[in-house]
Design a protein around this motif. Structure first.
Motif, PDB file in Angstrom:
ATOM      1  N   ASP A  21       1.959   2.075 -10.713  1.00 29.35           N
ATOM      2  CA  ASP A  21       1.905   3.515 -10.530  1.00 29.35           C
ATOM      3  C   ASP A  21       0.644   3.817  -9.720  1.00 29.35           C
ATOM      4  O   ASP A  21      -0.041   2.902  -9.265  1.00 29.35           O
ATOM      5  N   ARG A  22       0.321   5.079  -9.553  1.00 23.03           N
ATOM      6  CA  ARG A  22      -0.838   5.461  -8.738  1.00 23.03           C
ATOM      7  C   ARG A  22      -2.142   4.867  -9.293  1.00 23.03           C
ATOM      8  O   ARG A  22      -2.954   4.325  -8.557  1.00 23.03           O
ATOM      9  N   ALA A  23      -2.336   4.954 -10.592  1.00 19.04           N
ATOM     10  CA  ALA A  23      -3.566   4.440 -11.207  1.00 19.04           C
ATOM     11  C   ALA A  23      -3.621   2.911 -11.107  1.00 19.04           C
ATOM     12  O   ALA A  23      -4.686   2.336 -10.843  1.00 19.04           O
ATOM     13  N   GLY A  24      -2.507   2.248 -11.301  1.00 16.57           N
ATOM     14  CA  GLY A  24      -2.464   0.790 -11.199  1.00 16.57           C
ATOM     15  C   GLY A  24      -2.741   0.306  -9.793  1.00 16.57           C
ATOM     16  O   GLY A  24      -3.427  -0.696  -9.588  1.00 16.57           O
ATOM     17  N   LEU A  25      -2.209   1.037  -8.819  1.00 12.62           N
ATOM     18  CA  LEU A  25      -2.450   0.679  -7.425  1.00 12.62           C
ATOM     19  C   LEU A  25      -3.926   0.852  -7.076  1.00 12.62           C
ATOM     20  O   LEU A  25      -4.526   0.011  -6.402  1.00 12.62           O
ATOM     21  N   GLU A  26      -4.538   1.916  -7.582  1.00 15.72           N
ATOM     22  CA  GLU A  26      -5.958   2.146  -7.332  1.00 15.72           C
ATOM     23  C   GLU A  26      -6.813   1.077  -8.011  1.00 15.72           C
ATOM     24  O   GLU A  26      -7.784   0.591  -7.436  1.00 15.72           O
ATOM     25  N   ARG A  27      -6.446   0.672  -9.222  1.00 17.58           N
ATOM     26  CA  ARG A  27      -7.182  -0.409  -9.913  1.00 17.58           C
ATOM     27  C   ARG A  27      -7.087  -1.710  -9.125  1.00 17.58           C
ATOM     28  O   ARG A  27      -8.076  -2.432  -8.977  1.00 17.58           O
ATOM     29  N   ALA A  28      -5.900  -2.013  -8.617  1.00 15.41           N
ATOM     30  CA  ALA A  28      -5.722  -3.236  -7.829  1.00 15.41           C
ATOM     31  C   ALA A  28      -6.577  -3.192  -6.561  1.00 15.41           C
ATOM     32  O   ALA A  28      -7.206  -4.192  -6.195  1.00 15.41           O
ATOM     33  N   ALA A  29      -6.613  -2.043  -5.921  1.00 19.50           N
ATOM     34  CA  ALA A  29      -7.422  -1.899  -4.699  1.00 19.50           C
ATOM     35  C   ALA A  29      -8.902  -2.060  -5.009  1.00 19.50           C
ATOM     36  O   ALA A  29      -9.629  -2.744  -4.280  1.00 19.50           O
ATOM     37  N   LEU A  30      -9.359  -1.443  -6.080  1.00 16.09           N
ATOM     38  CA  LEU A  30     -10.778  -1.552  -6.447  1.00 16.09           C
ATOM     39  C   LEU A  30     -11.155  -2.978  -6.807  1.00 16.09           C
ATOM     40  O   LEU A  30     -12.228  -3.458  -6.444  1.00 16.09           O
ATOM     41  N   ARG A  31     -10.284  -3.669  -7.526  1.00 14.53           N
ATOM     42  CA  ARG A  31     -10.571  -5.075  -7.854  1.00 14.53           C
ATOM     43  C   ARG A  31     -10.669  -5.913  -6.588  1.00 14.53           C
ATOM     44  O   ARG A  31     -11.502  -6.811  -6.490  1.00 14.53           O
ATOM     45  N   TYR A  32      -9.796  -5.642  -5.627  1.00 19.48           N
ATOM     46  CA  TYR A  32      -9.802  -6.404  -4.385  1.00 19.48           C
ATOM     47  C   TYR A  32     -11.082  -6.173  -3.585  1.00 19.48           C
ATOM     48  O   TYR A  32     -11.702  -7.127  -3.110  1.00 19.48           O
ATOM     49  N   VAL A  33     -11.487  -4.908  -3.437  1.00 17.77           N
ATOM     50  CA  VAL A  33     -12.681  -4.635  -2.626  1.00 17.77           C
ATOM     51  C   VAL A  33     -13.961  -5.036  -3.337  1.00 17.77           C
ATOM     52  O   VAL A  33     -14.967  -5.293  -2.675  1.00 17.77           O
ATOM     53  N   GLU A  34     -13.950  -5.112  -4.661  1.00 20.55           N
ATOM     54  CA  GLU A  34     -15.163  -5.575  -5.341  1.00 20.55           C
ATOM     55  C   GLU A  34     -15.303  -7.092  -5.238  1.00 20.55           C
ATOM     56  O   GLU A  34     -16.399  -7.615  -5.313  1.00 20.55           O
ATOM     57  N   ARG A  35     -14.203  -7.754  -5.019  1.00 23.57           N
ATOM     58  CA  ARG A  35     -14.239  -9.215  -4.968  1.00 23.57           C
ATOM     59  C   ARG A  35     -14.392  -9.760  -3.544  1.00 23.57           C
ATOM     60  O   ARG A  35     -15.001 -10.800  -3.339  1.00 23.57           O
ATOM     61  N   TYR A  36     -13.815  -9.090  -2.567  1.00 20.24           N
ATOM     62  CA  TYR A  36     -13.803  -9.605  -1.201  1.00 20.24           C
ATOM     63  C   TYR A  36     -14.376  -8.601  -0.213  1.00 20.24           C
ATOM     64  O   TYR A  36     -14.140  -7.406  -0.336  1.00 20.24           O
ATOM     65  N   ALA A  37     -15.074  -9.107   0.784  1.00 21.11           N
ATOM     66  CA  ALA A  37     -15.426  -8.284   1.939  1.00 21.11           C
ATOM     67  C   ALA A  37     -14.142  -8.168   2.749  1.00 21.11           C
ATOM     68  O   ALA A  37     -13.518  -9.175   3.072  1.00 21.11           O
ATOM     69  N   THR A  38     -13.731  -6.977   3.036  1.00 22.90           N
ATOM     70  CA  THR A  38     -12.416  -6.798   3.632  1.00 22.90           C
ATOM     71  C   THR A  38     -12.422  -5.700   4.673  1.00 22.90           C
ATOM     72  O   THR A  38     -13.409  -4.993   4.853  1.00 22.90           O
ATOM     73  N   THR A  39     -11.291  -5.580   5.348  1.00 19.89           N
ATOM     74  CA  THR A  39     -11.089  -4.538   6.337  1.00 19.89           C
ATOM     75  C   THR A  39      -9.990  -3.601   5.853  1.00 19.89           C
ATOM     76  O   THR A  39      -9.295  -3.893   4.885  1.00 19.89           O
ATOM     77  N   ARG A  40      -9.835  -2.501   6.555  1.00 21.15           N
ATOM     78  CA  ARG A  40      -8.762  -1.563   6.202  1.00 21.15           C
ATOM     79  C   ARG A  40      -7.398  -2.231   6.310  1.00 21.15           C
ATOM     80  O   ARG A  40      -6.554  -2.052   5.440  1.00 21.15           O
ATOM     81  N   ALA A  41      -7.190  -3.000   7.371  1.00 20.80           N
ATOM     82  CA  ALA A  41      -5.895  -3.648   7.584  1.00 20.80           C
ATOM     83  C   ALA A  41      -5.611  -4.684   6.495  1.00 20.80           C
ATOM     84  O   ALA A  41      -4.484  -4.780   5.999  1.00 20.80           O
ATOM     85  N   LYS A  42      -6.618  -5.462   6.122  1.00 21.25           N
ATOM     86  CA  LYS A  42      -6.417  -6.473   5.079  1.00 21.25           C
ATOM     87  C   LYS A  42      -6.148  -5.834   3.721  1.00 21.25           C
ATOM     88  O   LYS A  42      -5.315  -6.316   2.961  1.00 21.25           O
ATOM     89  N   LEU A  43      -6.845  -4.748   3.424  1.00 20.33           N
ATOM     90  CA  LEU A  43      -6.622  -4.051   2.159  1.00 20.33           C
ATOM     91  C   LEU A  43      -5.222  -3.454   2.119  1.00 20.33           C
ATOM     92  O   LEU A  43      -4.523  -3.565   1.107  1.00 20.33           O
ATOM     93  N   ALA A  44      -4.789  -2.851   3.211  1.00 19.87           N
ATOM     94  CA  ALA A  44      -3.441  -2.281   3.258  1.00 19.87           C
ATOM     95  C   ALA A  44      -2.385  -3.377   3.107  1.00 19.87           C
ATOM     96  O   ALA A  44      -1.397  -3.191   2.380  1.00 19.87           O
ATOM     97  N   ALA A  45      -2.589  -4.518   3.755  1.00 21.15           N
ATOM     98  CA  ALA A  45      -1.636  -5.631   3.626  1.00 21.15           C
ATOM     99  C   ALA A  45      -1.593  -6.151   2.189  1.00 21.15           C
ATOM    100  O   ALA A  45      -0.517  -6.464   1.663  1.00 21.15           O
ATOM    101  N   TYR A  46      -2.744  -6.226   1.543  1.00 23.67           N
ATOM    102  CA  TYR A  46      -2.802  -6.679   0.153  1.00 23.67           C
ATOM    103  C   TYR A  46      -2.039  -5.716  -0.765  1.00 23.67           C
ATOM    104  O   TYR A  46      -1.249  -6.137  -1.608  1.00 23.67           O
ATOM    105  N   LEU A  47      -2.276  -4.428  -0.590  1.00 22.94           N
ATOM    106  CA  LEU A  47      -1.602  -3.444  -1.440  1.00 22.94           C
ATOM    107  C   LEU A  47      -0.092  -3.448  -1.205  1.00 22.94           C
ATOM    108  O   LEU A  47       0.697  -3.343  -2.159  1.00 22.94           O
ATOM    109  N   LYS A  48       0.330  -3.603   0.026  1.00 23.51           N
ATOM    110  CA  LYS A  48       1.771  -3.676   0.320  1.00 23.51           C
ATOM    111  C   LYS A  48       2.391  -4.924  -0.295  1.00 23.51           C
ATOM    112  O   LYS A  48       3.522  -4.892  -0.782  1.00 23.51           O
ATOM    113  N   ARG A  49       1.645  -6.019  -0.285  1.00 27.45           N
ATOM    114  CA  ARG A  49       2.138  -7.246  -0.907  1.00 27.45           C
ATOM    115  C   ARG A  49       2.280  -7.063  -2.421  1.00 27.45           C
ATOM    116  O   ARG A  49       3.259  -7.480  -3.026  1.00 27.45           O
TER     117      ARG A  49
END
Length: 185
Positions: A21-49
């Motif tokens: 859901d919206r909150a779960g997607l936001e948690r997943a995004a926050l976990r990803y950016v806290e763990r990896y140095a990333t770009t907008r494109a990589k974050l969007a690809a991760y969330l779509k995956r």
């Protein structure tokens, strides 16, 4: 009586995580950016995956682009900073400008975000070529003057590493032992 801890589950969906859901997607995004140095494109690809793996439980469309823009606005995702760090790391390891540009484009960084990093890599092109030659024992770092076949292989390696042809030829033409640190002209 059968022991329950020995039995295997036969239902493959029994361990499947619920749809995001919206909150779960936001948690997943926050976990990803806290763990990896990333770009907008990589974050969007991760969330779509993640959405493809788990599905979407919301009524409207998944707010991937909105979430990426929000995290970039908060400073959690910085494409220009990522580009500068990636370019610095690659030139420090001896890769040339072309290889740096390919890496930044593959990371999904827009041209305006990597222009400064590309300029810094261009300024360090000579030093990066020397680092690569030192690591591979080419040109001034060779133990003896190579034959034509070895020079061609070395030239090919330097070109694959992203160095300009003129720089690669100048470094490979150097006598073993003569390191042209300051002679860049």
């Amino acid at each position: 009586m059968a022991q329950s801890w020995r039995s295997r589950r036969t239902d493959p969906d029994a361990r499947r995580a619920p749809p995001l859901d919206r909150a779960g997607l936001e948690r997943a995004a926050l976990r990803y950016v806290e763990r990896y140095a990333t770009t907008r494109a990589k974050l969007a690809a991760y969330l779509k995956r993640k959405l493809k793996e788990r599905g979407w439980g919301g009524d409207d469309a998944a707010p991937v682009e909105e979430l990426v823009a929000k995290l970039a606005g908060l400073g959690y995702v910085d494409d220009a900073g990522f580009a500068a760090a990636r370019a610095t790391g690659l030139t420090r390891r001896g890769y040339g400008l072309r290889r740096v540009a390919q890496s930044l484009k593959a990371a999904g960084i827009a041209e305006e975000d990597y222009a400064e990093a590309e300029a810094a890599a261009r300024a360090q092109a000579w030093q990066a070529a020397l680092v690569f030659a030192r690591r591979r024992k080419f040109g001034p770092f060779a133990s003896e003057m190579p034959d034509r076949t070895a020079r061609e292989k070395a030239l090919g390696a330097m070109l694959r590493a992203g160095h300009e042809l003129a720089i690669a030829r100048r470094i490979l033409a150097c006598e073993p032992g003569y390191v042209p640190e300051l002679d860049q002209g």
